[in-house]
Write an enzyme that holds these catalytic residues in place. Sequence first.
Site, PDB file in Angstrom:
ATOM      1  CB  THR A 150      -0.779   0.006   1.342  1.00  0.00           C
ATOM      2  OG1 THR A 150      -1.366  -1.256   1.528  1.00  0.00           O
ATOM      3  CG2 THR A 150      -1.813   1.100   1.408  1.00  0.00           C
TER       4      THR A 150
ATOM      5  NE  ARG B 201      -7.831  -8.284  -0.227  1.00  0.00           N
ATOM      6  CZ  ARG B 201      -6.936  -7.403   0.170  1.00  0.00           C
ATOM      7  NH1 ARG B 201      -6.776  -6.285  -0.503  1.00  0.00           N
ATOM      8  NH2 ARG B 201      -6.187  -7.630   1.218  1.00  0.00           N
ATOM      9  CB  VAL B 202     -12.612  -4.314   0.406  1.00  0.00           C
ATOM     10  CG1 VAL B 202     -12.184  -3.046   1.133  1.00  0.00           C
ATOM     11  CG2 VAL B 202     -13.538  -3.966  -0.761  1.00  0.00           C
ATOM     12  N   GLY B 203      -9.356  -4.672   1.175  1.00  0.00           N
ATOM     13  CA  GLY B 203      -8.397  -4.909   2.252  1.00  0.00           C
ATOM     14  C   GLY B 203      -8.569  -3.929   3.404  1.00  0.00           C
ATOM     15  CG  ASP B 204      -5.004  -2.889   5.435  1.00  0.00           C
ATOM     16  OD1 ASP B 204      -4.779  -3.609   4.442  1.00  0.00           O
ATOM     17  OD2 ASP B 204      -4.211  -2.017   5.833  1.00  0.00           O
TER      18      ASP B 204
ATOM     19  CB  THR C 102       1.785  -0.961   4.232  1.00  0.00           C
ATOM     20  OG1 THR C 102       2.114  -1.830   3.131  1.00  0.00           O
ATOM     21  CG2 THR C 102       3.044  -0.763   5.056  1.00  0.00           C
TER      22      THR C 102
ATOM     23  N   GLY D 252      -4.128  -7.150   4.182  1.00  0.00           N
ATOM     24  CA  GLY D 252      -5.314  -6.595   4.824  1.00  0.00           C
ATOM     25  C   GLY D 252      -6.087  -7.602   5.642  1.00  0.00           C
TER      26      GLY D 252
HETATM   27  N1  GLY Z   1      -2.839  -3.411   2.656  1.00  0.00           N
HETATM   28  C1  GLY Z   1      -3.328  -3.580   1.361  1.00  0.00           C
HETATM   29  C2  GLY Z   1      -4.380  -4.564   1.247  1.00  0.00           C
HETATM   30  O1  GLY Z   1      -4.369  -5.602   1.898  1.00  0.00           O
HETATM   31  O2  GLY Z   1      -5.259  -4.351   0.448  1.00  0.00           O
END
Ligand code: GLY
Length: 303
Positions: free
Chosen positions: A185, A213-216, A235, A238
């Site tokens: 990230t 998909r969605v991360g953190d 980073t 996620g």
């Molecule tokens: N930290 C980036 C993600 O997992 O999307």
Amino acid sequence: MSAYPQAGAVVVHGGAGASRDHEDACVLAARRALAQLEVKGDALEAAIAAVVALEDDGRLNAGSGAVLGLDGATVEMDASIMDTRGRLGAVACVQSVKNPVLLARAIADTPHWMLAGEGAQRFARAIGLPESLPVTERQRSQHRELMRQLAGSVPAMPGVDNSLFARTWNYNSPMLLPEASACDTVGAVVRGPDGHFAVATSTGGSAPSLLGRVGDSPIIGSGFYAGPEGAVAATGIGEHIVRHLLARTVYGWIAEGAPLDQALRRGIELFDPDVAVGLIAVSRREAGACSNRDMPQSRMTQR
Ligand code: GLY
């Protein structure tokens, strides 16, 4: 805001697991942020200026360098912004936007804090944000490498059997095996000379990942957090980071008075060493970074 005025400070990262060869991108981004801080004194504008520079670099997993989805064609991106003036915006799973962090900033001025997918994309068009640049050969070659990895027995995503991607595949095109995983990230945290704090993040998400998909990175308290005692950006992978509400957890330790380095190290130690993770933060007096992988970064303070 601060009873103890401090010089402005900026910390920028280019992703846990990204090559230190790309540190020049972070240096440029931090310079842009400091320049913005000199002109306007607004910590959020400075953090956004840094992340736009990182999104435009093309070598980092965000904006113009975002990883391709497993179909080798789709790019889905997440981004977020937050500051201690009350501005909060995030975008999840958006396609075809050159600078998702600018979209996250614009979303902060809507009645909502987050938009996702098609709606986010339509909003970006409505406010005239530029579309993504064409996919580059670098992005294609990263995708080929990832597919090669998925065809092998070593997990491309730590802790996940490669065959799970084939069994849960949800792209329109079939999964074509064969042909490096990514979880990085980009992010920036800023302390303004007026004592305000801000954070901005942007990512092409982790690879491999299913469609949608969605991360953190767009999740408040997980990938980012800003409060009266500082700002934190995370980073890494996620799926692991959200389980620890990492950014808010580390912010809590800073707010309780832990030295910044100690709070960051404690945050990294929450994770198995197999899981790539990194953190940057600013507090009232300190600025720092910590990661369990190479992580291009830059830290600058106003004179
Ligand atoms: N930290 C980036 C993600 O997992 O999307």
